[in-house]
Design an enzyme around this catalytic site. Structure first.
Site, PDB file in Angstrom:
ATOM      1  N   CYS A 197     -10.255  -4.978  -0.072  1.00  0.00           N
ATOM      2  CA  CYS A 197     -11.361  -4.017  -0.040  1.00  0.00           C
ATOM      3  C   CYS A 197     -12.226  -4.184  -1.297  1.00  0.00           C
ATOM      4  O   CYS A 197     -11.887  -4.933  -2.213  1.00  0.00           O
ATOM      5  CB  CYS A 197     -10.823  -2.587   0.051  1.00  0.00           C
ATOM      6  N   GLU A 205       0.275   5.274   0.586  1.00  0.00           N
ATOM      7  CA  GLU A 205      -0.698   6.275   1.039  1.00  0.00           C
ATOM      8  C   GLU A 205      -0.300   7.680   0.615  1.00  0.00           C
ATOM      9  O   GLU A 205       0.820   7.927   0.162  1.00  0.00           O
ATOM     10  CB  GLU A 205      -0.854   6.194   2.567  1.00  0.00           C
ATOM     11  N   CYS A 240     -10.496  -3.404  -4.706  1.00  0.00           N
ATOM     12  CA  CYS A 240      -9.553  -4.457  -5.103  1.00  0.00           C
ATOM     13  C   CYS A 240     -10.302  -5.722  -5.532  1.00  0.00           C
ATOM     14  O   CYS A 240      -9.899  -6.402  -6.470  1.00  0.00           O
ATOM     15  CB  CYS A 240      -8.582  -4.752  -3.972  1.00  0.00           C
ATOM     16  N   CYS A 263      -4.064   0.591  -2.697  1.00  0.00           N
ATOM     17  CA  CYS A 263      -3.901  -0.636  -1.908  1.00  0.00           C
ATOM     18  C   CYS A 263      -2.769  -1.507  -2.461  1.00  0.00           C
ATOM     19  O   CYS A 263      -2.400  -1.420  -3.641  1.00  0.00           O
ATOM     20  CB  CYS A 263      -5.182  -1.453  -1.947  1.00  0.00           C
ATOM     21  N   GLU A 300      -2.897  -4.691  -3.114  1.00  0.00           N
ATOM     22  CA  GLU A 300      -3.365  -5.625  -4.131  1.00  0.00           C
ATOM     23  C   GLU A 300      -3.312  -5.000  -5.525  1.00  0.00           C
ATOM     24  O   GLU A 300      -2.823  -5.607  -6.481  1.00  0.00           O
ATOM     25  CB  GLU A 300      -4.811  -6.062  -3.846  1.00  0.00           C
ATOM     26  N   ASN A 328       0.826  -1.211   0.000  1.00  0.00           N
ATOM     27  CA  ASN A 328       0.000   0.000   0.000  1.00  0.00           C
ATOM     28  C   ASN A 328       0.856   1.255   0.000  1.00  0.00           C
ATOM     29  O   ASN A 328       1.923   1.304   0.620  1.00  0.00           O
ATOM     30  CB  ASN A 328      -1.007  -0.011   1.153  1.00  0.00           C
TER      31      ASN A 328
HETATM   32 ZN   LIG Z   1      -8.037  -2.429  -1.823  1.00  0.00          ZN
END
Ligand SMILES: [Zn+2]
Length: 157
Positions: free
Chosen positions: A112, A63, A115, A72, A74, A61
């Site tokens: 999430c 940010e 993703c 993210c 993924e 990830n």
């Molecule tokens: Zn995600």
């Protein structure tokens, strides 16, 4: 009125029950948490994708102070794989995370919604399921494809 019941099947395993390839992919996901840039959430996630050409691509990830600009683990891994190996199907993805204390999570981390939708697109594009390995120190969830997590996925094909 009729009711439809949707069920998901998830296998719960210990690391030793995985194949060598799966164990290596989980290890890569765990290792890739080190590259996470998470100054806001302090939640470091790593992902590793295994491609049909035998290559593995990792992500973590990233940010941003403007939160939606972050991405993210993924999708970092999936899009990096798409950039490095275009038109190559993804066969597996492993995901691991460290909590704010820096320790690996005991319970498996789950992707999430965005993703999950990204994985739906990949499965649709390549017409094959993607095995999903969600790592936790207590156990690992083995999922045969994104339909188990998104039973009524949105597709355009
Ligand atoms: Zn995600």
């Amino acid at each position: 009125m009729e009711q439809i019941e949707l069920k998901s099947k998830i296998l719960v395993a210990q690391i030793g029950e995985l194949t060598d390839e799966e164990q290596e992919l989980v290890h890569q996901a765990i290792t890739s948490t080190a590259g996470s840039y998470a100054p806001y959430s302090h939640f470091r996630v790593g992902a590793a994708v295994y491609l049909s050409n035998g290559k593995t691509v990792v992500g973590c990830n990233q940010e941003n102070v403007s939160y939606p600009a972050g991405i993210c683990a993924e999708r970092t891994a999936i899009y990096a794989a798409g950039a490095q190996y275009p038109d190559t199907p993804v066969e597996m993805i492993a995901i691991a995370a460290r909590g704010t204390d820096g320790l690996l999570l005991e319970e498996p981390i789950s992707p999430c919604g965005i993703c999950r939708q990204t994985i739906v697109e990949l499965e649709t594009r390549f017409h094959q399921p993607i095995r999903i390995l969600l790592y936790g120190t207590k156990h690992i969830y083995l999922i045969k494809g994104i339909k188990e997590l998104v039973p009524l996925g949105f597709t355009d094909f």
